[in-house]
Design a protein around this motif. Structure first.
Motif, PDB file in Angstrom:
ATOM      1  N   GLU A 142      16.972  63.745  43.376  1.00 16.67           N
ATOM      2  CA  GLU A 142      18.021  62.770  43.041  1.00 16.67           C
ATOM      3  C   GLU A 142      17.466  61.359  42.840  1.00 16.67           C
ATOM      4  O   GLU A 142      18.120  60.511  42.224  1.00 16.67           O
ATOM      5  CB  GLU A 142      19.082  62.749  44.145  1.00 16.67           C
ATOM      6  CG  GLU A 142      18.548  62.299  45.498  1.00 16.67           C
ATOM      7  CD  GLU A 142      19.518  62.564  46.638  1.00 16.67           C
ATOM      8  OE1 GLU A 142      19.416  61.860  47.654  1.00 16.67           O
ATOM      9  OE2 GLU A 142      20.351  63.480  46.505  1.00 16.67           O
ATOM     10  N   ARG A 143      16.251  61.111  43.332  1.00 15.52           N
ATOM     11  CA  ARG A 143      15.662  59.780  43.166  1.00 15.52           C
ATOM     12  C   ARG A 143      14.930  59.613  41.843  1.00 15.52           C
ATOM     13  O   ARG A 143      14.454  58.527  41.527  1.00 15.52           O
ATOM     14  CB  ARG A 143      14.694  59.488  44.320  1.00 15.52           C
ATOM     15  CG  ARG A 143      15.364  59.430  45.680  1.00 15.52           C
ATOM     16  CD  ARG A 143      14.356  59.120  46.773  1.00 15.52           C
ATOM     17  NE  ARG A 143      14.930  59.246  48.094  1.00 15.52           N
ATOM     18  CZ  ARG A 143      14.237  59.196  49.222  1.00 15.52           C
ATOM     19  NH1 ARG A 143      12.914  59.024  49.168  1.00 15.52           N
ATOM     20  NH2 ARG A 143      14.835  59.328  50.389  1.00 15.52           N
ATOM     21  N   PHE A 144      14.818  60.687  41.063  1.00 10.01           N
ATOM     22  CA  PHE A 144      14.096  60.606  39.801  1.00 10.01           C
ATOM     23  C   PHE A 144      14.814  59.674  38.835  1.00 10.01           C
ATOM     24  O   PHE A 144      16.034  59.738  38.671  1.00 10.01           O
ATOM     25  CB  PHE A 144      13.965  61.989  39.163  1.00 10.01           C
ATOM     26  CG  PHE A 144      13.327  61.961  37.798  1.00 10.01           C
ATOM     27  CD1 PHE A 144      11.956  61.819  37.670  1.00 10.01           C
ATOM     28  CD2 PHE A 144      14.106  62.062  36.652  1.00 10.01           C
ATOM     29  CE1 PHE A 144      11.366  61.783  36.413  1.00 10.01           C
ATOM     30  CE2 PHE A 144      13.527  62.030  35.398  1.00 10.01           C
ATOM     31  CZ  PHE A 144      12.146  61.885  35.272  1.00 10.01           C
ATOM     32  N   THR A 145      14.051  58.798  38.197  1.00  8.46           N
ATOM     33  CA  THR A 145      14.587  57.896  37.182  1.00  8.46           C
ATOM     34  C   THR A 145      13.681  57.949  35.960  1.00  8.46           C
ATOM     35  O   THR A 145      12.465  58.153  36.073  1.00  8.46           O
ATOM     36  CB  THR A 145      14.659  56.443  37.689  1.00  8.46           C
ATOM     37  OG1 THR A 145      13.352  56.009  38.091  1.00  8.46           O
ATOM     38  CG2 THR A 145      15.601  56.329  38.872  1.00  8.46           C
ATOM     39  N   THR A 146      14.271  57.767  34.779  1.00  7.22           N
ATOM     40  CA  THR A 146      13.467  57.794  33.563  1.00  7.22           C
ATOM     41  C   THR A 146      12.580  56.565  33.462  1.00  7.22           C
ATOM     42  O   THR A 146      11.491  56.620  32.892  1.00  7.22           O
ATOM     43  CB  THR A 146      14.367  57.879  32.319  1.00  7.22           C
ATOM     44  OG1 THR A 146      15.317  56.818  32.357  1.00  7.22           O
ATOM     45  CG2 THR A 146      15.103  59.205  32.296  1.00  7.22           C
ATOM     46  N   ARG A 148      10.182  53.724  35.239  1.00 11.58           N
ATOM     47  CA  ARG A 148       9.338  53.644  36.428  1.00 11.58           C
ATOM     48  C   ARG A 148       9.968  52.702  37.447  1.00 11.58           C
ATOM     49  O   ARG A 148      10.356  51.579  37.102  1.00 11.58           O
ATOM     50  CB  ARG A 148       7.943  53.143  36.049  1.00 11.58           C
ATOM     51  CG  ARG A 148       6.985  53.043  37.232  1.00 11.58           C
ATOM     52  CD  ARG A 148       5.621  52.553  36.775  1.00 11.58           C
ATOM     53  NE  ARG A 148       4.703  52.375  37.889  1.00 11.58           N
ATOM     54  CZ  ARG A 148       3.984  53.345  38.435  1.00 11.58           C
ATOM     55  NH1 ARG A 148       4.083  54.563  37.961  1.00 11.58           N
ATOM     56  NH2 ARG A 148       3.167  53.101  39.434  1.00 11.58           N
ATOM     57  N   PRO A 149      10.083  53.120  38.706  1.00 10.94           N
ATOM     58  CA  PRO A 149      10.628  52.225  39.738  1.00 10.94           C
ATOM     59  C   PRO A 149       9.757  50.987  39.913  1.00 10.94           C
ATOM     60  O   PRO A 149       8.566  50.995  39.575  1.00 10.94           O
ATOM     61  CB  PRO A 149      10.602  53.089  41.004  1.00 10.94           C
ATOM     62  CG  PRO A 149      10.512  54.492  40.523  1.00 10.94           C
ATOM     63  CD  PRO A 149       9.745  54.441  39.242  1.00 10.94           C
ATOM     64  N   TRP A 154       9.433  52.969  46.763  1.00 14.78           N
ATOM     65  CA  TRP A 154       9.387  54.384  47.133  1.00 14.78           C
ATOM     66  C   TRP A 154       8.630  54.499  48.450  1.00 14.78           C
ATOM     67  O   TRP A 154       8.069  53.517  48.951  1.00 14.78           O
ATOM     68  CB  TRP A 154       8.702  55.235  46.046  1.00 14.78           C
ATOM     69  CG  TRP A 154       7.280  54.849  45.756  1.00 14.78           C
ATOM     70  CD1 TRP A 154       6.157  55.207  46.443  1.00 14.78           C
ATOM     71  CD2 TRP A 154       6.826  54.015  44.684  1.00 14.78           C
ATOM     72  NE1 TRP A 154       5.029  54.654  45.877  1.00 14.78           N
ATOM     73  CE2 TRP A 154       5.413  53.921  44.783  1.00 14.78           C
ATOM     74  CE3 TRP A 154       7.456  53.338  43.641  1.00 14.78           C
ATOM     75  CZ2 TRP A 154       4.636  53.179  43.896  1.00 14.78           C
ATOM     76  CZ3 TRP A 154       6.694  52.598  42.759  1.00 14.78           C
ATOM     77  CH2 TRP A 154       5.309  52.527  42.884  1.00 14.78           C
ATOM     78  N   ARG A 192       7.182  61.917  32.615  1.00 12.60           N
ATOM     79  CA  ARG A 192       8.619  61.926  32.333  1.00 12.60           C
ATOM     80  C   ARG A 192       8.963  63.032  31.340  1.00 12.60           C
ATOM     81  O   ARG A 192       9.945  63.760  31.501  1.00 12.60           O
ATOM     82  CB  ARG A 192       9.062  60.564  31.784  1.00 12.60           C
ATOM     83  CG  ARG A 192       9.228  59.489  32.829  1.00 12.60           C
ATOM     84  CD  ARG A 192      10.010  58.313  32.273  1.00 12.60           C
ATOM     85  NE  ARG A 192       9.345  57.697  31.120  1.00 12.60           N
ATOM     86  CZ  ARG A 192       8.442  56.738  31.205  1.00 12.60           C
ATOM     87  NH1 ARG A 192       8.071  56.280  32.397  1.00 12.60           N
ATOM     88  NH2 ARG A 192       7.905  56.220  30.127  1.00 12.60           N
ATOM     89  N   GLU A 196      11.362  66.296  32.319  1.00 14.36           N
ATOM     90  CA  GLU A 196      12.660  66.442  31.657  1.00 14.36           C
ATOM     91  C   GLU A 196      12.831  67.800  30.974  1.00 14.36           C
ATOM     92  O   GLU A 196      13.959  68.198  30.682  1.00 14.36           O
ATOM     93  CB  GLU A 196      12.853  65.297  30.658  1.00 14.36           C
ATOM     94  CG  GLU A 196      13.115  63.960  31.372  1.00 14.36           C
ATOM     95  CD  GLU A 196      13.035  62.767  30.435  1.00 14.36           C
ATOM     96  OE1 GLU A 196      12.650  62.964  29.253  1.00 14.36           O
ATOM     97  OE2 GLU A 196      13.347  61.652  30.878  1.00 14.36           O
TER      98      GLU A 196
END
Length: 325
Positions: A142-146, A148-149, A154, A192, A196
């Motif tokens: 659920e923490r995955f984002t397209t 970069r944080p 993290w 990414r 995906e």
């Protein structure tokens, strides 16, 4: 003055790269005794370092530790972007050296994200801390984002399994003269893309191999079963990466792996991380044969490169020198 020295690491692959499962990534790898990175640090009133990469990490270290500066010298470095963890080991070695020289506890696991490390795999941090064979838990999907944080946004994945590697095991490394493995923005974009569209059934196969083959083999000290099992995990990971790296292995790794695995002295071979480093699992008594197989593999592929023989490392980074209190 404090000197911190640590070997590289092999990264055998991830447990899951599909968004269909609850946890993402989950690396497994092993600490090596060589090649090494070695960093010396002395307290100073500003940051001084001739190596641009090490200087950047030294600057971050002084900010994180709230110290005025450090004189940092790089005695040895790992080959960069070949699959041996050069970036993480350099960052942590510099940070630890500056911290120890200033009389502080490095707490590398806590500070690694602020050094821009361990965003996906925690293997580099865990092997820096304690060595051995390590499996980490990965991150909640659920923490995955397209995108970069932001740096430091993290935490380092927790260790779910760690074992000492038998002292008589050896790893033969082949470093072919090839383009460096992916890093930085290129690596982020590739990962990414892989995540995906990753096939979730591959993760189920990897989980079975890890649970029923890899972990029993390392617990029982069986290099034959361990080598074949981690090599199989590498092949399954390669199916995820095939579109990004031009096949299950990036060229010319596939030829080298096939040639090395034909030798009875090599129990399993594969690509470490993005490569182009190739590893082979062997033992002390079979090491000469494994080295010969590695050199023959380079010759048969018509590729120049280096062959190194190394042993496992079952301890964290070494620290020599007196702390400045």
């Amino acid at each position: 003055m404090v000197q911190v020295t640590v070997g590289g690491r092999l990264h055998f692959g991830f447990q899951n790269l599909s968004l269909a499962h609850e946890r993402l990534y989950g690396g497994l790898g092993v600490a090596l005794s060589s090649p090494t990175v070695s960093i010396e640090a002395t307290p100073a009133d500003e940051v001084r370092c001739d190596d641009p990469c090490a200087r950047e990490y030294a600057s971050r270290a002084t900010d994180l530790l709230s110290v005025p500066g450090a004189d940092v010298r790089v005695h040895r470095t790992l080959p960069r972007h070949v699959g041996l963890g050069s970036g993480t080991q350099l960052a942590l070695a510099v940070f630890a050296a500056v911290a120890h020289a200033s009389g502080d506890d490095p707490a590398v696991r806590e500070h690694a994200p602020a050094l821009d490390r361990a965003g996906r795999s925690g293997i580099g941090v865990s092997t820096f801390e304690r060595g051995g064979f390590v499996v980490d838990a990965g991150h909640p999907t659920e923490r995955f984002t397209t995108a970069r944080p932001a740096r430091g946004d993290w935490s380092v994945p927790p260790v779910v399994a760690r074992h000492d590697v038998p002292d008589d095991w050896r790893f033969v490394l082949v470093l072919p003269d090839a383009e460096p493995g992916r890093s930085g923005d290129d690596e982020d974009a590739s990962m990414r893309s892989v995540v995906e569209r990753a096939d979730p059934t591959i993760a189920e196969d990897v989980s079975s191999i890890l649970l029923r083959r890899v972990l029993p083999a390392i617990a029982e000290g069986d290099p034959d079963r361990f080598g074949s099992a981690v090599a199989e995990i590498g092949r399954r990971n390669g199916a995820w990466y095939a579109d990004e790296q031009g096949g299950v292995y990036r060229p010319p790794v596939g030829e080298l792996v096939t040639a090395m695995e034909s030798s009875p002295a090599v129990f399993g071979a594969g690509q470490s991380s993005w490569g182009p480093a190739v590893y082979g699992v062997t033992t002390r008594t079979l090491a000469d044969g494994a080295v010969e197989a590695a050199r023959n593999a380079l010759d048969s592929a018509g590729v120049a490169g280096d062959v190194l023989l190394t042993s496992p490392r079952n301890a964290g980074a070494s620290v020599n020198g007196k702390r400045q209190e």
